[in-house]
Design a protein around this motif. Sequence first.
Motif, PDB file in Angstrom:
ATOM      1  N   LEU A  16       0.819  -1.215   0.000  1.00 27.66           N
ATOM      2  CA  LEU A  16       0.000   0.000   0.000  1.00 27.66           C
ATOM      3  C   LEU A  16       0.847   1.256   0.000  1.00 27.66           C
ATOM      4  O   LEU A  16       0.384   2.329  -0.368  1.00 27.66           O
ATOM      5  CB  LEU A  16      -0.943   0.003   1.196  1.00 27.66           C
TER       6      LEU A  16
ATOM      7  N   LEU B 197      -1.601 -10.336  -2.116  1.00 24.92           N
ATOM      8  CA  LEU B 197      -2.834 -11.032  -1.755  1.00 24.92           C
ATOM      9  C   LEU B 197      -2.847 -12.426  -2.372  1.00 24.92           C
ATOM     10  O   LEU B 197      -3.212 -13.405  -1.734  1.00 24.92           O
ATOM     11  CB  LEU B 197      -4.051 -10.241  -2.233  1.00 24.92           C
TER      12      LEU B 197
ATOM     13  N   VAL C  21      -9.654   2.586   4.356  1.00 29.65           N
ATOM     14  CA  VAL C  21      -9.096   1.551   3.492  1.00 29.65           C
ATOM     15  C   VAL C  21      -9.850   0.225   3.637  1.00 29.65           C
ATOM     16  O   VAL C  21      -9.989  -0.518   2.683  1.00 29.65           O
ATOM     17  CB  VAL C  21      -7.594   1.329   3.837  1.00 29.65           C
TER      18      VAL C  21
ATOM     19  N   ALA D 231     -14.985  -4.283  -9.729  1.00 31.29           N
ATOM     20  CA  ALA D 231     -13.755  -3.602  -9.332  1.00 31.29           C
ATOM     21  C   ALA D 231     -13.858  -2.113  -9.624  1.00 31.29           C
ATOM     22  O   ALA D 231     -13.456  -1.269  -8.820  1.00 31.29           O
ATOM     23  CB  ALA D 231     -12.578  -4.206 -10.084  1.00 31.29           C
TER      24      ALA D 231
ATOM     25  N   VAL E 258     -13.509   1.063  -7.127  1.00 35.06           N
ATOM     26  CA  VAL E 258     -12.535   2.146  -7.318  1.00 35.06           C
ATOM     27  C   VAL E 258     -13.208   3.497  -7.115  1.00 35.06           C
ATOM     28  O   VAL E 258     -12.666   4.387  -6.466  1.00 35.06           O
ATOM     29  CB  VAL E 258     -11.900   2.067  -8.730  1.00 35.06           C
TER      30      VAL E 258
ATOM     31  N   PRO F  48     -11.146   4.249  -3.605  1.00 35.30           N
ATOM     32  CA  PRO F  48      -9.971   3.783  -4.338  1.00 35.30           C
ATOM     33  C   PRO F  48      -8.945   3.083  -3.440  1.00 35.30           C
ATOM     34  O   PRO F  48      -8.283   2.142  -3.884  1.00 35.30           O
ATOM     35  CB  PRO F  48      -9.388   5.053  -4.947  1.00 35.30           C
TER      36      PRO F  48
ATOM     37  N   PHE G  69      -9.547   1.276  -0.798  1.00 34.04           N
ATOM     38  CA  PHE G  69     -10.042  -0.077  -0.548  1.00 34.04           C
ATOM     39  C   PHE G  69      -9.732  -0.965  -1.742  1.00 34.04           C
ATOM     40  O   PHE G  69      -9.229  -2.071  -1.609  1.00 34.04           O
ATOM     41  CB  PHE G  69     -11.557  -0.036  -0.305  1.00 34.04           C
ATOM     42  N   ALA G  70     -10.034  -0.438  -2.917  1.00 34.39           N
ATOM     43  CA  ALA G  70      -9.838  -1.229  -4.129  1.00 34.39           C
ATOM     44  C   ALA G  70      -8.372  -1.607  -4.279  1.00 34.39           C
ATOM     45  O   ALA G  70      -8.034  -2.749  -4.585  1.00 34.39           O
ATOM     46  CB  ALA G  70     -10.316  -0.432  -5.343  1.00 34.39           C
ATOM     47  N   ARG G  71      -7.494  -0.642  -4.026  1.00 33.65           N
ATOM     48  CA  ARG G  71      -6.068  -0.904  -4.164  1.00 33.65           C
ATOM     49  C   ARG G  71      -5.631  -1.963  -3.157  1.00 33.65           C
ATOM     50  O   ARG G  71      -4.888  -2.886  -3.484  1.00 33.65           O
ATOM     51  CB  ARG G  71      -5.291   0.386  -3.925  1.00 33.65           C
ATOM     52  N   ALA G  72      -6.120  -1.823  -1.947  1.00 36.54           N
ATOM     53  CA  ALA G  72      -5.746  -2.780  -0.917  1.00 36.54           C
ATOM     54  C   ALA G  72      -6.266  -4.169  -1.253  1.00 36.54           C
ATOM     55  O   ALA G  72      -5.765  -5.161  -0.745  1.00 36.54           O
ATOM     56  CB  ALA G  72      -6.280  -2.322   0.438  1.00 36.54           C
ATOM     57  N   SER G  73      -7.284  -4.244  -2.107  1.00 39.61           N
ATOM     58  CA  SER G  73      -7.808  -5.551  -2.493  1.00 39.61           C
ATOM     59  C   SER G  73      -7.203  -6.032  -3.792  1.00 39.61           C
ATOM     60  O   SER G  73      -7.735  -6.925  -4.449  1.00 39.61           O
ATOM     61  CB  SER G  73      -9.331  -5.479  -2.640  1.00 39.61           C
ATOM     62  N   GLY G  74      -6.130  -5.409  -4.195  1.00 39.88           N
ATOM     63  CA  GLY G  74      -5.403  -5.900  -5.350  1.00 39.88           C
ATOM     64  C   GLY G  74      -5.940  -5.430  -6.685  1.00 39.88           C
ATOM     65  O   GLY G  74      -5.656  -6.031  -7.709  1.00 39.88           O
ATOM     66  N   VAL G  75      -6.716  -4.356  -6.693  1.00 41.93           N
ATOM     67  CA  VAL G  75      -7.256  -3.856  -7.959  1.00 41.93           C
ATOM     68  C   VAL G  75      -6.321  -2.779  -8.505  1.00 41.93           C
ATOM     69  O   VAL G  75      -5.849  -1.927  -7.756  1.00 41.93           O
ATOM     70  CB  VAL G  75      -8.662  -3.261  -7.742  1.00 41.93           C
TER      71      VAL G  75
ATOM     72  N   VAL H 134      -5.992   0.416  -9.871  1.00 46.24           N
ATOM     73  CA  VAL H 134      -6.908   1.559  -9.942  1.00 46.24           C
ATOM     74  C   VAL H 134      -6.821   2.263 -11.293  1.00 46.24           C
ATOM     75  O   VAL H 134      -7.834   2.533 -11.942  1.00 46.24           O
ATOM     76  CB  VAL H 134      -6.602   2.544  -8.795  1.00 46.24           C
TER      77      VAL H 134
END
Lengths: 381, 532, 347, 172
Positions: free
Chosen positions: B325, B348, B362, C217, C221, C225, C227-233, C235
């Motif tokens: 991150l 992940l 987040v 996804a 975003v 955004p 959250f999305a990044r932290a979930s591997g998306v 952006v």
Amino acid sequence: MSARKKLSTFFSRYAVVIIFVIITLIAIPPSGLSIKYILQEIITRLGRNSFLVLALLLPIYAGMGLNFGMTLGAMAGQVGLIFAVNYGISNWQGLVFALLVGLPISVLLGYVCGLVMNRAKGREMVTGYILAFFINGIYQFFVMYMLGSVIPMGNKSIVLSRGYGIRNTLNLESVRQSLDNIVMLRVGGFSIPLVTFIVIALLCVFVVWFKKTKLGQDMRAVGQDMAVAEAAGIPVEKTRIVAIIISTVLACAGQIIFLQNMGNLATYNAHDQTGFFAVAAILVGGASVTHASIANVFLGVTLLHAMFVVSPLAGQKLFGSAMIGEYFRQFIGYGVIAISLVLYAWRTRKAAAEARLSLRGAQNGPGKGNGKPAVGNGGQA
Amino acid sequence: MANGSSLLSIEHVSKDFYGNVVLHDVSFDLHEGEILGLVGENGAGKTTLMHILFGMPVIMETGGFQGSIKIGGTEVHFSSPFDALDAGLGMVHQEFSLIPGFTTTENIVLNRESMRASILNDVFGDRMSVLQRDRMRERAQKAIGKLGVDLNPDMLVSEMPVGHKQFTEIAREIDREQTRILILDEPTAVLTESEAEMLLQTLKRLASEGIAIIFISHRLQEVLAIANRIVVLRDGHAVKDTPNENISMRDIASWMVGRSLGESGQRSEARGFAESLFKVRHLWVDMPGETVRDVSFDVHRGEIFGIGGLAGQGKLGIPNGIMGLFPAGGEVVLDGKTVPLNDPAKALAMGMAFVSEDRRGVGLLLDESLEWNIAFTAIQVHGQYLKKIFGLFSQRDEKAMEDLCAEYVKLLDIKCTSTKQKAKELSGGNQQKVCLAKAFAIKPQLMFVSEPTRGIDVGAKKLVLDTLHHYNRDFGTTIVMVSSELEELRSICDRIAIVDEGRIAGILPPTADISEFGLLMSGAAMEEAVNA
Amino acid sequence: MRNFKTFIQDFGWPRIIIFFFLVALFIMAPFVGVRLDASFSDVLNRFGQNAIMVLAMVPMIQSGCGLNFGLALGLVAGLLGATLSLQLELHGMLGFLGAIVLATPFSIIFGWFYAKLLNKVKGEEMTIAMYVGFSFIMFMCIMWLILPYNNPTMVWGYAGKGLRTTISVENYWLKILNNFLAIKIGQFFVFPTGLLLFVALFAFLMWLFLRSKTGTAMTAVGSNPDFARASGVDVDKMRTISVIISTFLGAVGIIVYEQSFGFIQLYTAPSPMVFPAVAAILIGGASINKASMVNVLVGTILFQGLLTMTPSVINSLLQTDMSEVIRIIVSNGMILYALTRKIKVSK
Amino acid sequence: MNGTANAKGAPNTKTRRLLIRGALLVVYVLIMVLMIYSGRRHTILIDNKDAADGSYSAINGMEVSIDKQESSEYYPGDRDKAMVQGQKHTIKVNIFDDNKTIEKSFTVPLWSDVMIISVPKVVAGIEPWIAPFTMAEQIQEAQESAPPAGETTFQSLGSMIPEGMEEAQQSP
């Protein structure tokens, strides 16, 4: 900073100015215009436009970006002129009268604009732009339906034949160039509208003086960091509103100066492009969303209008079509604004990334960081 | 040292936020020319006390406080920070409150500029006065002179070294003629050693001129070096108020974190782990406010590994950096395979999961349903909960998502009206459970949990910790838990690393003496602790 | 009651006022001599004409790029497709579909560059999009003059080169969708089946897309955004996809509009088409970071209904043409309202 | 306030400010009135015709000038106009026949747009030789233009049409 880096910063900072100088210089020979003609045109246009462009300075100082809402002031000025013509007040007295009528209107509109922008912090530019359209609707309503019906218009010659509403084009013959012509200096074959330039110079003096006042200082503080200014007890929102009000009032006066030089008023769309031209000019002069100076204003008006004078004829000669030159200059005008905004946004992001980078290293990061990541994008939150 | 009558008296101050007691009957005095060291862990109540002292609106909004504050013997009631400033209190915050494009002078006299009335004042008000730059400069120089440091009054703040910014902040408070009490919140946190030394000299100098100072710091050696008196806050109580005589750092550390023995609840039974699962070597992470400089550690398979330390020291940066991150570097190995940094998707996909400390920022899609929140990562990372229609388009399998969500709602006892409810409508504790469920849903090998109990009530705290405990025991998931609450870490972790200034200060078993932890957090005696 | 209150709050007063205003117009219509069936027919037709352009707003709003003030890029791509289709002398359905196919590569290329730019200027998208759109239109004005088109129905007769400002599609694919399976009831009411089916198809495809992995996804975003990044998306990739889709829909939208309107309008004609599309989706209840198919449907009907009904009803009522002013105030007021609305993100 | 020169909030400052602001308001109105008086423009019709009742007859040939404007020649039946600004003016008539020069001053009512001066009356000394002219429609300038076209306004407000640009620009 190495010499090369210095050079590249110089180019990236003045990229717009340099591109403009080059384009204009290239276009002069094919246009077939004499240098003298171009210079005279530039002098005329400096007198006509500078005041409007100067109106943009204060909101930039206050960190509100380019004030697309200045169109509101332009509308107020036009209402003033309509009344001046209606009452048959001519010459420079007519202009003063128009200004006096436009003044309270522009203060009110500026106040509204400030309030709206305070509700849309961080999106001032697009908000100002849309607000100008919205107020345009109200202006149209006022001029097209109120004038002549609710508010009696004595001068029937400016009213539409249906009995109310103002005609599409208003002849400003009674005040035409009345400011320019008070003293028209003729030096070496050039005509210089002395009084107009004196008025512009006075405004510049005011701006310089204003920056030295407490209010000016507060504006700079608010422009750089609203949170810190607020914590120091500066009334942030009020200061922002004042910046917009002053800008709107100046735009009102500027539009009156502009129109007296033009000599007629396209009642329903003379203000459409006011903001666009002013913004394009100041950006061409090397200003950015956060930094602008008086020098940027004059340089910008000179460069932008030099190109405007030259391009249609150059287009005609080079491509056999005057329309190409015409479209070209609009393309350049919009393009300049787009490029400046892009460069600015891009640079801000780069600076933020660099600042983050500098946190690492010898010392500790500041603050009791709550771990709120600055990653990803803020989107349009 | 304490001469004369007390300048500031805090008498029986108590404060609770909706029943959650933060300060309990705190009293102490501050005398003219005295330096008072105020120490305490995060959450001990330092910040709330300062908020009360400064009349921050947040205090009034949450129901005010009990007790009284007296300045020079008379009781005061501040309704805004500006009242406090007028009454002679000055505060230097941890975060700089400076205008970057202004000079030292302009910042020192910010909003108190010297002015000369102009003719327009009568028309447009006082703000049309013209600034007197020479007067402003004189004042700035005078204030700088009082500090006894070398600051250029015409330098832009944006071009200053960090230390100078700190001095500029102090000079601003000094310039206020009425300032008699100066409060500094972690003033040395951002300074280099030599700058910090200079600051301490300056503070002594100011104290000798009669200004009373409250010095808040976690660096105990600094507190010992300059304080005349030390007040220790713990869990809202002023547990110690003692002159700085014959006190060791270890004493303060144990007062700060110490709890009576019976209080610390269950400890994890000691477990032995053979196999190493996760290896971190020389990790640096560029996370604002939580910079990690050089961190190395190992985690065993099946273990719960705790990372503690004070706020701002970098403990949060570790999981955020590993999960991609924030920009990071170094070597991270999971189960023999190198983890690519700066790529959340890869991290992940390798079987790691992360429950962020920034739950609302987040951790959650606040405007979406619980189903989305729990299933989203699994959809994106493993392509689960999708179905094909017409054999062409893959579509969200709403039914499967609902089942998944329902399963976790039941398992974690998430209180919600339905699985379609929006995440923002849940309470903090239940939101935290949703975040955990999201991580569990991808069936991770290694799970990072960052500040899992921040901002949730006591009952929910226990539930969350129990959940982690059970998950670890039942599924053998390895957990790395980052928390500012030492007790929490000690209650479920097998080993605890303490981070200080971006480095691991030491790794201790949960059964280690409480003062050992305190010392590690205070950045002192590293070798001493490692031996323990 | 509470539900009703929150509903009103979420929906926003301006939309409710517009809705009732429109209802009032319909009620008044018969009394001032405006035929209801003709009006309904008109509204349906205009809905079909404009809906896809409004739909084009959805992906970018969903992915957090804000209101697509740069829709003009898509419109220009559509114009390129339409003119090329005419140049190639494609007639009938082939011509119409050909126009869309020919416009596709342009819309993808434009969209890709546009997305690259927008990803560099996160947070300032809207103002920049607006000016990028304007300057691109101006650039294309020059292009329309010098591109080597030579179909005589398209180029200026006297010069033999340079495209006309308006080009009739009458002999090519005029009302090809409108007339497809159209149902005529009575003298004044025509149900443009083909047009509405086409719109429905696109709306359905969009609906499917938003439910796919990528669509999910993308929505995340826009919603958060981080959250999305932290979930591997990725952006930026999601934003790019959304911009390309939006640009493509803009291209299709203008072609659909032209087949119904009957003319290809070149030069500066695309710019005034952007604001109504933005206003329509906002009137439909979208905010600057959330939009749905329902918003498109409701918004387009309300806005086009307003545009259809105000000139006829208000003009007959007041004997004066106030519709323009109402149009300006409503559409810009709506955008302004969306921009200044405090976004309820409870962070 | 640190270093503020004036005593903020002191009652005398407050009153002074109120007075000054009030005075400025008055000045504002005064300037407005002054501008109307000095800037108001009137059209003066200069008429050289016989009276209907024969009480006076047109001058055979003359030169008339108003204030310091350029003079022009009039023969019987002529009518011309002059624009004047303000209310007090002089008319100068030079009759060719006897080379006699008559100079008279007159005042135009503030709110009247058009006045007509009958020069024969001036010469003959018949009062009043100046009168308001009411047939306003006669002097309407050909400013006729179509009412604003409804269809284009939304477009023009988008300020995107190039025509609008040219209008605003209007290179002379």
